[in-house]
Design a protein around this motif. Structure first.
Motif, mmCIF file in Angstrom:
data_model
loop_
_atom_site.group_PDB
_atom_site.id
_atom_site.type_symbol
_atom_site.label_atom_id
_atom_site.label_comp_id
_atom_site.label_asym_id
_atom_site.label_seq_id
_atom_site.Cartn_x
_atom_site.Cartn_y
_atom_site.Cartn_z
ATOM 1 N N ALA A 156 0.761 -1.046 0.012
ATOM 2 C CA ALA A 156 0.149 0.112 -0.084
ATOM 3 C C ALA A 156 0.819 1.300 0.086
ATOM 4 O O ALA A 156 0.571 2.234 -0.752
ATOM 5 N N HIS A 157 2.014 1.328 0.703
ATOM 6 C CA HIS A 157 2.970 2.522 0.734
ATOM 7 C C HIS A 157 3.478 2.622 -0.411
ATOM 8 O O HIS A 157 3.451 3.718 -1.076
ATOM 9 N N ARG A 158 3.781 1.541 -1.250
ATOM 10 C CA ARG A 158 4.647 1.738 -2.397
ATOM 11 C C ARG A 158 3.498 2.171 -3.580
ATOM 12 O O ARG A 158 4.148 2.941 -4.354
ATOM 13 N N LEU A 159 2.299 1.886 -3.428
ATOM 14 C CA LEU A 159 1.355 2.204 -4.365
ATOM 15 C C LEU A 159 0.745 3.654 -4.091
ATOM 16 O O LEU A 159 0.238 4.224 -5.114
ATOM 17 N N CYS A 160 0.858 4.348 -2.945
ATOM 18 C CA CYS A 160 0.327 5.623 -2.479
ATOM 19 C C CYS A 160 0.655 6.522 -3.386
ATOM 20 O O CYS A 160 1.721 6.816 -3.433
ATOM 21 N N PHE A 161 -0.188 7.386 -3.797
ATOM 22 C CA PHE A 161 0.038 8.430 -4.927
ATOM 23 C C PHE A 161 0.776 9.688 -4.081
ATOM 24 O O PHE A 161 1.528 10.185 -4.588
ATOM 25 N N ILE A 162 0.069 9.646 -2.946
ATOM 26 C CA ILE A 162 0.661 11.152 -2.030
ATOM 27 C C ILE A 162 1.808 10.658 -1.602
ATOM 28 O O ILE A 162 2.902 11.573 -1.864
ATOM 29 N N ALA A 163 1.960 9.514 -1.048
ATOM 30 C CA ALA A 163 3.404 9.124 -0.518
ATOM 31 C C ALA A 163 4.636 9.154 -1.413
ATOM 32 O O ALA A 163 5.631 9.475 -1.250
ATOM 33 N N ASN A 164 4.161 8.908 -2.951
ATOM 34 C CA ASN A 164 5.184 8.804 -4.142
ATOM 35 C C ASN A 164 5.449 9.991 -4.271
ATOM 36 O O ASN A 164 6.275 10.398 -5.031
ATOM 37 N N SER A 165 4.803 11.243 -3.848
ATOM 38 C CA SER A 165 4.871 12.763 -4.260
ATOM 39 C C SER A 165 5.717 13.496 -3.433
ATOM 40 O O SER A 165 5.748 14.585 -3.652
ATOM 41 N N VAL A 166 6.069 12.904 -2.070
ATOM 42 C CA VAL A 166 6.592 13.703 -1.078
ATOM 43 C C VAL A 166 7.988 13.542 -0.975
ATOM 44 O O VAL A 166 8.566 12.423 -1.466
ATOM 45 N N ASN A 167 8.783 14.414 -0.651
ATOM 46 C CA ASN A 167 10.405 14.271 -0.504
ATOM 47 C C ASN A 167 10.928 14.023 0.892
ATOM 48 O O ASN A 167 11.919 14.394 1.086
ATOM 49 N N PHE A 168 10.101 13.563 1.782
ATOM 50 C CA PHE A 168 10.476 13.204 3.058
ATOM 51 C C PHE A 168 9.987 11.602 3.568
ATOM 52 O O PHE A 168 9.174 11.153 2.757
ATOM 53 N N PRO A 169 10.470 11.068 4.232
ATOM 54 C CA PRO A 169 10.288 9.719 4.715
ATOM 55 C C PRO A 169 8.956 9.614 5.410
ATOM 56 O O PRO A 169 8.523 10.604 6.001
ATOM 57 N N VAL A 170 8.189 8.612 4.904
ATOM 58 C CA VAL A 170 6.954 8.211 5.344
ATOM 59 C C VAL A 170 6.911 6.956 6.119
ATOM 60 O O VAL A 170 7.251 5.974 5.170
ATOM 61 N N GLU A 171 6.964 6.852 7.082
ATOM 62 C CA GLU A 171 7.232 5.462 7.828
ATOM 63 C C GLU A 171 5.610 4.827 8.323
ATOM 64 O O GLU A 171 4.783 5.439 8.649
ATOM 65 N N VAL A 172 5.597 3.473 8.067
ATOM 66 C CA VAL A 172 4.455 2.833 8.483
ATOM 67 C C VAL A 172 4.652 1.883 9.572
ATOM 68 O O VAL A 172 5.427 0.882 9.478
ATOM 69 N N ARG A 173 4.084 2.199 10.567
ATOM 70 C CA ARG A 173 4.033 0.892 11.822
ATOM 71 C C ARG A 173 2.534 0.716 11.929
ATOM 72 O O ARG A 173 1.992 0.918 13.028
ATOM 73 N N PRO A 174 2.053 -0.466 11.379
ATOM 74 C CA PRO A 174 0.964 -1.129 11.689
ATOM 75 C C PRO A 174 0.871 -2.066 12.721
ATOM 76 O O PRO A 174 1.988 -2.529 13.246
#
Length: 158
Positions: free
Chosen positions: A134-152
């Motif tokens: 889901a993180h790899r596919l997320c349009f918004i996460a792919n558009s930002v220049n900072f790390p997005v960490e996912v802790r499910p």
């Protein structure tokens, strides 16, 4: 050719308190965000920058956009793979740093998504692994220049 999608939003400043921007403290930061056929969103700046704490600010909206995009991809992947999600709650957090020296600029340095997911059917390990996809596919996460960490965290219903 790649398929393109277009989005439209209108931001209208509603913070003129009678003298416009005659001084830094003379105007409100309130605004309204609209898109065709959708209800308005009350906006302002962060309270640290003289904004109304009861209204959404751009920083809230960026963190929420990352969280919602991730969730929507995740739910899609779970439905595809036979994992029945019955609850999803993410208390996402973002960190923004102002530039040194008071220049007024800054940037986000990170966002952490912390989805709490309840499943009623499916393999919990696979449910956890789908967050990476889901993180790899997320349009918004792919558009930002900072790390997005996912802790499910995955919980079995019942």
């Amino acid at each position: 050719m790649a398929k393109e999608h277009r989005y439209e939003a209108t931001v209208t400043w509603t913070g003129n308190q009678g003298t416009g921007t005659s001084g830094y403290k003379a105007y409100g930061r309130d605004h309204e965000i609209t898109a065709p056929g959708k209800p308005p969103i009350p906006g302002s700046s962060d309270p640290a920058f003289r904004g109304d704490p009861a209204r959404y600010n751009p920083e809230d909206m960026l963190v929420a956009s990352l969280s919602a995009c991730h969730m929507l991809w995740y739910l899609h992947l779970c439905s595809r793979d036979g994992i029945r999600v019955t609850a999803y709650d993410d208390r996402a957090t973002g960190v923004m740093a102002e530039d040194a020296g008071g220049s007024g600029g800054g940037r986000f340095t990170s966002v952490t998504l912390s989805p709490q997911v309840t499943i009623a059917a499916g393999d919990p390990d696979h449910a956890r692994a789908l967050h990476a996809e889901a993180h790899r596919l997320c349009f918004i996460a792919n558009s930002v220049n900072f790390p997005v960490e996912v802790r499910p965290r995955i919980t079995l219903a019942g």
